[in-house]
Design an enzyme around this catalytic site. Structure first.
Site, PDB file in Angstrom:
ATOM      1  N   GLU A  40       1.656  94.076  30.750  1.00 14.40           N
ATOM      2  CA  GLU A  40       1.415  94.008  32.179  1.00 14.40           C
ATOM      3  C   GLU A  40       2.665  93.064  32.633  1.00 14.40           C
ATOM      4  O   GLU A  40       2.700  91.966  32.152  1.00 14.40           O
ATOM      5  CB  GLU A  40      -0.046  93.300  32.326  1.00 14.40           C
ATOM      6  CG  GLU A  40      -0.493  92.929  33.606  1.00 14.40           C
ATOM      7  CD  GLU A  40      -1.740  92.108  33.504  1.00 14.40           C
ATOM      8  OE1 GLU A  40      -2.565  92.360  34.203  1.00 14.40           O
ATOM      9  OE2 GLU A  40      -2.064  91.443  32.590  1.00 14.40           O
ATOM     10  N   GLU A  50      -3.621  89.097  45.634  1.00 18.76           N
ATOM     11  CA  GLU A  50      -4.646  88.809  44.509  1.00 18.76           C
ATOM     12  C   GLU A  50      -5.086  87.282  44.808  1.00 18.76           C
ATOM     13  O   GLU A  50      -4.393  86.607  45.313  1.00 18.76           O
ATOM     14  CB  GLU A  50      -3.810  88.913  43.057  1.00 18.76           C
ATOM     15  CG  GLU A  50      -4.879  88.697  42.149  1.00 18.76           C
ATOM     16  CD  GLU A  50      -4.336  89.402  40.908  1.00 18.76           C
ATOM     17  OE1 GLU A  50      -5.250  89.390  39.811  1.00 18.76           O
ATOM     18  OE2 GLU A  50      -3.084  89.551  40.765  1.00 18.76           O
TER      19      GLU A  50
END
EC number: 3.2.1.8
Length: 661
Positions: free
Chosen positions: A116, A213
């Protein structure tokens, strides 16, 4: 700590999201979890609660808003699949402030390995570069800014492949973009290349989006993303500004130039490559260029070894592959005096104490503009004719770390024999101190096929411990290992892979580099021999696998297939470099005759210490003095570890031996 798991929850959209129906070309506001395509762009939206929403607009544009009722959310537009070479342009507004916990980032996943990754352009109250338990990998320049690189590990967390253990890679922009109106360019290849130079490799791309985010915060964004043109050229080590002196005598492929001076003119330095001293010089009081013209390969260190009152060394830079690497840009400097102790700082050209500055690998290319080879295939340092059996064969295109935890025990002798039979050496043992104390007689067998390092004394959970408790646990383990005849450990693997800043600080205080793993064999979890071998087959150059020495008989059964698979890929077992935590080539293979040392370095008293005359022991790529009085095993003479001649010459294939001038 805030935001350590941001992005993880995106995965749930892939596993259980409510799919949208036909996508309208008109603006559409999402308030439920979803992934899909919109106007030629991939999108993702996820939240765990609250009022967060994202509106899909024309092209690559999206808007978002969220309030404090939302615990965690993430969304953005981009591509599926991503790729390594995409140049991403973005513009719009980022409506948060420094009190709000939020990122604006290029975000994505890869498989094989499962990674990730984030390229953080702006953030609020939490800097992801401070993630707990992570490893810093320095910085580089791209698109008009410096990016700080950090790797973190996530254990048993959601991923695009369900609950897994995997690494996160962070590139964090410095200075960050800030808030309000915002625009920028991300030349992703620069990040990929720098990560790869540090052994942080990506795999096969899944999605890649320019994401907003938020975590327990409030804010908004209006972002348009597109494919653009590079705004910042190739990556380079941050801060490298000095030019190469025209009088340099080297810098071409196959040689290394060191530019340095001493404070009083009697300072002595060694150039170490791949763990071996390849040249050494006594410095003058003005800067001069010192040239090594050989072709040794591996990690590069400049070592100061005769510190005394009035003696200091200043290293300006080195030149390798036609690239200038500034000493002040290097993180590893164990010789600088800072924060009240030797080795207490980084990023300095000064050497006040005995120690070394690490300059990366001969095959690195930090600037992206090098005249020499910088591929992984150049990492082989051996002159051996032994092929690719063992850790230094001439057919090795890369090196991997074969590691075993929890020994020594009743299985150790069997495992050592299997490793020898299959030429799967050298390996790295991470031993428990209590097992060492109970089975000290097995230490010599472990050392015959590799190195022994620290895995704690009792294998406890230590994340709630005080600094002193952790320090005592690790120090007790070091003492047990040394009492059993091994050198002082330089590596530490935390039990269960659990790490925090307290554990990290205690390990550093003891001179231990924290090493985890890139691939988990799952042998501890009942994996079959075939599954263990398949896991090892995922290894790439520089990576490390976790296995165990114990009652896991399937691990023993997998050794032959692991060796076969690695040879088929051109990968060989290597040692783990304590400066980087990466697997690197042993500096020798197939016996003492293959050790490539210059005559000047062999005659240097500093290279081999004062024991053993003009001879020393090459032990799996690391040089130790020979014992004068001890006739077998490891010893402790003249206030340092030494190794007997018989033990030094007992190494298996891929090891070294006694080297004399």
């Amino acid at each position: 700590m805030k935001l350590p798991t941001l992005g993880k929850c995106v995965v749930r959209t892939l596993m259980g999201a409510v799919a949208l129906g036909a996508i309208s070309v008109n603006a559409q506001t999402l308030s439920s979890n979803s992934t899909g395509t919109n106007n030629g762009f991939y999108y993702t939206f996820w939240k765990d609660s609250g009022d967060a929403s994202m509106t899909l607009l024309s092209g690559g544009r999206y808007q978002s808003s969220w309030g404090n009722s939302t615990n965690n959310w993430v969304g953005g537009k981009g591509w599926n699949p991503g790729n390594n070479s995409r140049v991403i342009s973005y513009s719009g507004s980022y409506g948060v402030d420094s009190s709000q916990n939020s990122y604006l980032a290029l975000y994505g996943w890869t498989r094989s390995p499962l990674i990730e990754y984030y390229v953080i352009e702006s953030y609020g109250s939490y800097n992801p570069a401070s993630c707990s338990g992570g490893t810093d990998y320095g910085s580089f320049q791209s698109d008009g800014a410096t990016y700080n690189v950090r790797r973190c590990q996530r254990v048993n967390q959601p991923s695009i492949d369900g609950t897994q253990t995997f690494y996160q890679y962070f590139s964090v922009r410095n200075p960050k973009k800030g808030f309000g109106n915002i625009s920028g360019t991300i030349t992703f290849a620069n990040h990929v290349n720098f990560w790869a130079s540090k052994g942080l490799n990506l795999g096969n791309h899944n999605y890649q989006v320019l994401a907003t985010e938020g975590y327990q915060s409030r804010g908004s964004s209006d972002i348009t993303v597109s494919e653009g043109t590079s705004g910042g050229g190739t990556s380079s080590v941050g801060g490298a500004s000095s030019s190469v002196n025209s009088s340099t005598g080297g810098g071409s492929s196959g040689g290394i130039t060191v530019r340095a001076r001493g404070a009083n003119g009697s300072e002595h330095i060694n150039l170490r490559v791949g763990g071996a001293v390849v040249a050494n010089w006594t410095l003058g009081t003005s800067f001069q260029n010192y040239l090594y013209s050989g072709n040794a390969s591996g990690d590069i260190q400049v070592q100061f070894d005769n510190d005394a009152s009035g003696r200091d060394v200043v290293v300006d830079y080195i030149i390798v592959n036609g690239e200038t690497r500034q000493a002040e840009d290097m993180e590893h400097n164990s010789a600088v005096y800072a924060n009240g102790r030797c080795g207490g700082g980084s990023y300095s050209e000064n050497m006040h104490c005995n120690g070394e500055i690490g300059f990366g690998y001969t095959y690195d290319c930090f600037s992206g503009n090098c005249s020499g080879g910088n591929g992984g295939s150049n990492s082989s340092a051996g002159n051996s004719s032994s092929g690719n059996t063992g850790g230094g064969g001439s057919n090795c295109s890369g090196y991997v770390g074969i590691t075993f935890d929890d020994g020594p025990n009743s299985n150790t002798a069997t495992l050592v024999n299997l490793l020898r039979q299959n030429n799967l050496t050298p390996v790295t043992w991470f031993n428990q101190g209590n097992n060492v104390a109970s089975n000290a007689h097995l230490m010599s067998q472990q050392l015959s096929v590799g190195e022994v390092h620290n895995h704690s004394y009792t294998h406890p959970h230590m994340t709630s411990w005080t600094y002193q408790q952790v320090y005592d646990e690790l120090n007790r383990t070091n003492q047990a290992i040394q009492n059993a005849g091994a050198p002082k450990p330089t590596l530490f693997r935390p039990p269960y892979g659990e790490l925090n800043s307290t554990i990290q600080q205690a390990a550093q205080a003891l001179g231990l580099r924290v090493v985890t793993w890139d691939v988990d064999s799952q042998d501890w979890n009942g994996a079959s021999a075939a599954a263990i071998a398949n896991a090892a087959n995922q290894l790439q150059n520089g990576q490390v696998i976790l296995m165990h020495d114990g009652s896991y008989t399937n691990t023993n059964s997998a050794i032959a297939q692991i060796a076969t698979n690695l040879r088929a890929k051109g990968l060989c077992p290597g040692r783990i470099d304590p400066n980087t935590g990466r697997a690197v080539a042993p500096s020798s293979s197939g016996g003492s005759s293959s050790v490539a040392l210059s005559s000047s370095s062999r005659s240097s008293s500093s290279a081999g210490g004062n024991t053993g005359g003009n001879c020393q022991c090459n032990w799996w790529g690391t040089f130790y003095p020979l014992c004068q009085t001890q006739t077998s095993g490891w010893g402790w003479e003249n206030s340092r570890s030494c190794i007997s001649t018989s033990t030094c010459n007992s190494q298996g294939t891929g090891g070294g031996g006694v080297v004399c001038n």
